[in-house]
Scaffold this active site. Structure first.
Site, short mmCIF file in Angstrom:
data_model
loop_
_atom_site.label_atom_id
_atom_site.label_comp_id
_atom_site.label_asym_id
_atom_site.label_seq_id
_atom_site.Cartn_x
_atom_site.Cartn_y
_atom_site.Cartn_z
N SER A 183 0.83 -1.22 0.00
CA SER A 183 0.00 0.00 0.00
C SER A 183 0.86 1.26 0.00
CB SER A 183 -1.04 0.00 1.11
OG SER A 183 -0.42 -0.16 2.34
N PRO A 217 1.73 -2.01 8.56
CA PRO A 217 3.13 -2.18 8.99
C PRO A 217 4.05 -1.03 8.60
CG PRO A 217 2.71 -3.48 7.02
CD PRO A 217 1.40 -2.85 7.39
N ASP A 235 -0.69 3.30 15.77
CA ASP A 235 -1.37 2.03 15.48
C ASP A 235 -1.06 1.07 16.62
OD1 ASP A 235 -2.23 -0.47 14.24
OD2 ASP A 235 -2.07 0.56 12.31
N LYS A 300 -13.20 4.69 2.57
CA LYS A 300 -13.64 3.37 2.08
C LYS A 300 -15.10 3.53 1.63
CE LYS A 300 -9.79 1.99 3.97
NZ LYS A 300 -8.58 1.68 3.22
C1 LIG Z 1 -4.97 -0.81 5.80
S1 LIG Z 1 -3.99 -0.92 7.22
C2 LIG Z 1 -2.80 0.34 7.00
C3 LIG Z 1 -1.70 0.01 6.05
C4 LIG Z 1 -0.62 1.07 6.06
N1 LIG Z 1 -1.12 2.34 5.49
C5 LIG Z 1 0.56 0.63 5.24
O1 LIG Z 1 0.83 1.25 4.20
O2 LIG Z 1 1.27 -0.28 5.63
C6 LIG Z 1 -5.04 -0.24 8.45
C7 LIG Z 1 -4.39 -0.11 9.80
O3 LIG Z 1 -5.23 0.72 10.59
C8 LIG Z 1 -5.15 0.30 11.92
N2 LIG Z 1 -6.31 0.83 12.64
C9 LIG Z 1 -7.62 0.60 12.40
N3 LIG Z 1 -8.39 1.29 13.28
C10 LIG Z 1 -7.51 1.96 14.08
C11 LIG Z 1 -7.67 2.86 15.17
N4 LIG Z 1 -8.89 3.19 15.61
N5 LIG Z 1 -6.56 3.38 15.73
C12 LIG Z 1 -5.32 3.06 15.28
N6 LIG Z 1 -5.11 2.21 14.25
C13 LIG Z 1 -6.20 1.68 13.67
C14 LIG Z 1 -5.08 -1.21 11.82
O4 LIG Z 1 -4.45 -1.74 13.00
C15 LIG Z 1 -4.24 -1.42 10.56
O5 LIG Z 1 -2.87 -1.62 10.90
#
Ligand SMILES: C[S@@+](CC[C@H](N)C(=O)[O-])C[C@H]1O[C@@H](n2cnc3c(N)ncnc32)[C@H](O)[C@@H]1O
Length: 346
Positions: A183, A217, A235, A300
């Site tokens: 991503s 990550p 995160d 989304k």
């Molecule tokens: C699609 S992934 C992100 C990928 C990241 N942008 C990358 O390029 O590697 C979504 C992330 O959002 C985190 N997440 C979802 N809800 C969250 C919240 N309320 N607070 C912090 N992190 C959150 C999840 O743990 C997950 O790691």
């Protein structure tokens, strides 16, 4: 007079959203017309019955990646001479072109036409040069040929500044092997598509600061780190060791919807999977409170009413801040069921 026509290229499956948005864009500019499309074709044809008072630009549209104003269509070309009729149309237009692109839809049918597109582009370029109709040093207009099939081709001439600067509106990006997730390409594409070149130079400078909400990550964080921008990654999940080892990342295990920075930052980005309206409201709060100067985030999309949902999110953001907002959005090539938005004080 016949209707003016434009071809918009879109993500396959999002033709209805692209069509709705085009008709709306025409109407708010005082024009009128209708869009025609077929599900999963990857393109929409816009018929303009009453011209708008301001030109439609691909950069103002969310679901269109490329926008081509047509000068003609050949729907039954003779495979023995496809170049001749198109060359005649270019000559009749009186325009000198800088170069020629043969573009196809981002769909299974378009995929089948890629090899043809490459060889036809070479043949067309050779003919245009021979006839002295193509000169990159003397023209800022490109000939775009949209191949629906090997014998059905739409002909467009567009100013470089009006169309997307990538074939099919898709920047071809190489995945950096040291990035922790694919991503990363989404944020890289967002910087390319949503920002101008001078904005990228001014706004992505070493020594700046960023917050990445939902960072793990670390694909998005990587885009800042590679530009020497210090990043707070928020995160509860694990961040890639390689990023932490750079010394440029602070990992905060917290809820991204509650986190507030100690000091204002240049950038806040957000890739948390949540209801779009909730994300939009939080992004507006960051801008209103001055916690960040600018933001890039994903919305989304729901399964249905996707275009109205984006409009609802934008309206909510505008209502939530006491100043004008510069909002730009695109469904990127690397996006799936989402759109990517850039926002800053206007
Ligand atoms: C699609 S992934 C992100 C990928 C990241 N942008 C990358 O390029 O590697 C979504 C992330 O959002 C985190 N997440 C979802 N809800 C969250 C919240 N309320 N607070 C912090 N992190 C959150 C999840 O743990 C997950 O790691």
């Amino acid at each position: 007079m016949a209707d003016a026509r434009l071809i918009a290229l879109t993500r396959a499956g999002f033709e209805p959203e692209c069509a709705q948005e085009l008709e709306h864009a025409l109407a708010v500019r005082g024009g009128a017309g209708y869009a025609q499309t077929q599900r999963d074709s990857g393109f929409v044809e816009l018929h303009v019955q009453q011209p708008p008072n301001a030109r439609l630009h691909v950069r103002d549209l969310i679901f269109a990646r490329q926008l081509l104003p047509l000068i003609g269509t050949f729907d039954a070309l003779d495979p023995k001479d496809r170049v001749g009729p198109i060359l005649a149309a270019v000559k009749a237009s009186g325009v000198m072109v800088s170069d020629v692109w043969v573009e196809t839809a981002d769909s299974p049918a378009g995929e089948q036409l890629r090899a043809f597109a490459r060889s036809f582009e070479s043949a067309m370029a050779a003919a245009l040069k021979r006839e002295r109709r193509m000169d990159a040093s003397r023209s800022l207009q490109r000939l775009h040929l949209f191949a629906r099939s090997g014998t059905h081709i739409d002909v467009a001439i567009a100013k470089h500044a009006d169309a997307a600067p990538w074939k099919g509106g898709i920047p071809r990006l190489r995945f950096p092997s040291e990035a922790p997730s694919r991503s990363t390409l989404k944020l890289e594409e967002a910087f390319l598509v949503l920002l101008g070149e001078d904005e990228r130079d001014r706004w992505l400078q070493p020594g700046m600061t960023a917050v990445d909400l939902g960072a793990c990550p670390g694909g998005w964080t990587y885009q800042f780190v590679r530009r020497s921008i210090r990043t707070t990654a928020v995160d509860n999940g694990p961040m890639a060791e390689s990023l932490m080892a750079t010394g440029l990342v602070d990992h905060v295990r917290a809820d991204g919807f509650r986190y507030q920075p100690g000091k204002p930052v240049e950038w806040m980005v957000c890739d948390m999977v949540e209801q779009p309206i909730k994300v939009a409201e939080r992004m507006a709060t960051w801008l209103r409170e001055g916690w960040c100067r600018r933001t890039i985030f994903n919305l989304k999309l729901p399964m249905k009413k996707r275009w109205p949902e984006v409009q609802r999110c934008f309206a909510r953001m505008h209502e939530s801040v006491p100043f004008a907002l510069d909002l730009r959005a695109k469904q990127l090539y690397h996006d799936r069921e989402e759109v990517t938005v850039f926002a800053t004080r206007g």
